[in-house]
Design a protein around this motif. Structure first.
Motif, mmCIF file in Angstrom:
data_model
loop_
_atom_site.group_PDB
_atom_site.id
_atom_site.type_symbol
_atom_site.label_atom_id
_atom_site.label_comp_id
_atom_site.label_asym_id
_atom_site.label_seq_id
_atom_site.Cartn_x
_atom_site.Cartn_y
_atom_site.Cartn_z
ATOM 1 N N ARG A 40 2.707 34.096 34.285
ATOM 2 C CA ARG A 40 2.405 33.375 35.532
ATOM 3 C C ARG A 40 1.042 33.690 36.141
ATOM 4 N N VAL A 41 0.096 34.120 35.322
ATOM 5 C CA VAL A 41 -1.288 34.233 35.815
ATOM 6 C C VAL A 41 -1.799 32.801 35.926
ATOM 7 N N PRO A 42 -2.373 32.430 37.049
ATOM 8 C CA PRO A 42 -2.804 31.034 37.217
ATOM 9 C C PRO A 42 -3.903 30.633 36.229
ATOM 10 N N ALA A 43 -3.793 29.389 35.779
ATOM 11 C CA ALA A 43 -4.840 28.812 34.935
ATOM 12 C C ALA A 43 -5.939 28.269 35.842
ATOM 13 N N CYS A 44 -7.162 28.395 35.407
ATOM 14 C CA CYS A 44 -8.295 27.863 36.173
ATOM 15 C C CYS A 44 -8.119 26.356 36.342
ATOM 16 N N ILE A 45 -8.322 25.869 37.562
ATOM 17 C CA ILE A 45 -8.152 24.437 37.809
ATOM 18 C C ILE A 45 -9.321 23.611 37.285
ATOM 19 N N HIS A 46 -10.418 24.272 36.908
ATOM 20 C CA HIS A 46 -11.600 23.556 36.436
ATOM 21 C C HIS A 46 -11.597 23.366 34.922
ATOM 22 N N CYS A 47 -11.268 24.424 34.194
ATOM 23 C CA CYS A 47 -11.356 24.350 32.725
ATOM 24 C C CYS A 47 -9.997 24.140 32.056
ATOM 25 N N ARG A 48 -8.906 24.314 32.788
ATOM 26 C CA ARG A 48 -7.541 24.081 32.322
ATOM 27 C C ARG A 48 -7.236 24.732 30.973
ATOM 28 N N PRO A 49 -7.245 26.069 30.899
ATOM 29 C CA PRO A 49 -6.936 26.738 29.643
ATOM 30 C C PRO A 49 -5.500 26.518 29.196
ATOM 31 N N ASP A 50 -4.594 26.265 30.147
ATOM 32 C CA ASP A 50 -3.213 26.010 29.783
ATOM 33 C C ASP A 50 -3.094 24.750 28.935
ATOM 34 N N THR A 51 -3.864 23.734 29.273
ATOM 35 C CA THR A 51 -3.870 22.501 28.492
ATOM 36 C C THR A 51 -4.509 22.757 27.129
ATOM 37 N N ALA A 52 -5.604 23.496 27.110
ATOM 38 C CA ALA A 52 -6.291 23.801 25.847
ATOM 39 C C ALA A 52 -5.410 24.634 24.921
ATOM 40 N N LEU A 53 -4.570 25.482 25.497
ATOM 41 C CA LEU A 53 -3.675 26.322 24.692
ATOM 42 C C LEU A 53 -2.351 25.634 24.397
ATOM 43 N N GLY A 54 -2.125 24.461 24.970
ATOM 44 C CA GLY A 54 -0.906 23.725 24.693
ATOM 45 C C GLY A 54 0.280 24.163 25.536
ATOM 46 N N ILE A 55 0.033 24.835 26.655
ATOM 47 C CA ILE A 55 1.108 25.272 27.540
ATOM 48 C C ILE A 55 1.085 24.369 28.764
ATOM 49 N N LEU A 56 2.178 23.660 28.984
ATOM 50 C CA LEU A 56 2.280 22.790 30.153
ATOM 51 C C LEU A 56 3.553 23.170 30.905
ATOM 52 N N ASP A 57 3.473 23.196 32.228
ATOM 53 C CA ASP A 57 4.652 23.530 33.037
ATOM 54 C C ASP A 57 5.602 22.365 33.099
#
Length: 118
Positions: A101-118
């Motif tokens: 649950r460390v927040p993903a940067c809202i500018h570069c969206r690493p969660d999307t790049a890593l394939g993790i979506l809530d």
């Protein structure tokens, strides 16, 4: 010295030509030296770029106290570069931080790049 003849017009022109030629050669040597120095600097710059390690793909941003984790970033994120509190991490470490649950940067969206979506 009183017995010397003044230079003829032709002799004066030839003398002037020699003076200009010497000055031009001196200036060419100066310019050649500048060119050689610039070529050396350019070669050093290229060599430095070739030896530079690749930029990290993932970053973790730490808080002001350097202990708590504030965000996960992609390596090229401008917001991470501005903060100055980021450390490079592996893909696995970035994934683990997002899972915790460390927040993903809202500018570069690493969660999307890593394939993790809530």
């Amino acid at each position: 010295m009183s017995g010397e003849q003044p230079l003829s017009r032709l002799e004066a022109l030839r003398f002037s030509r020699r003076v200009v030629e010497q000055q031009a050669m001196r200036q060419l040597r100066v310019i050649d030296r500048w060119i050689a120095e610039e070529e050396r600097r350019e070669a050093e710059r290229r060599q430095g770029e070739e030896r530079r390690p690749p930029p990290p793909q993932w970053l973790i941003q730490y808080g002001l106290n350097r202990t708590n984790v504030d965000a996960v970033h992609t390596g090229g994120c401008w917001a991470a570069a501005r903060s100055g509190r980021c450390r490079p991490v592996t893909r696995q470490q970035a994934l683990e931080a997002l899972r915790q649950r460390v927040p993903a940067c809202i500018h570069c969206r690493p969660d999307t790049a890593l394939g993790i979506l809530d």
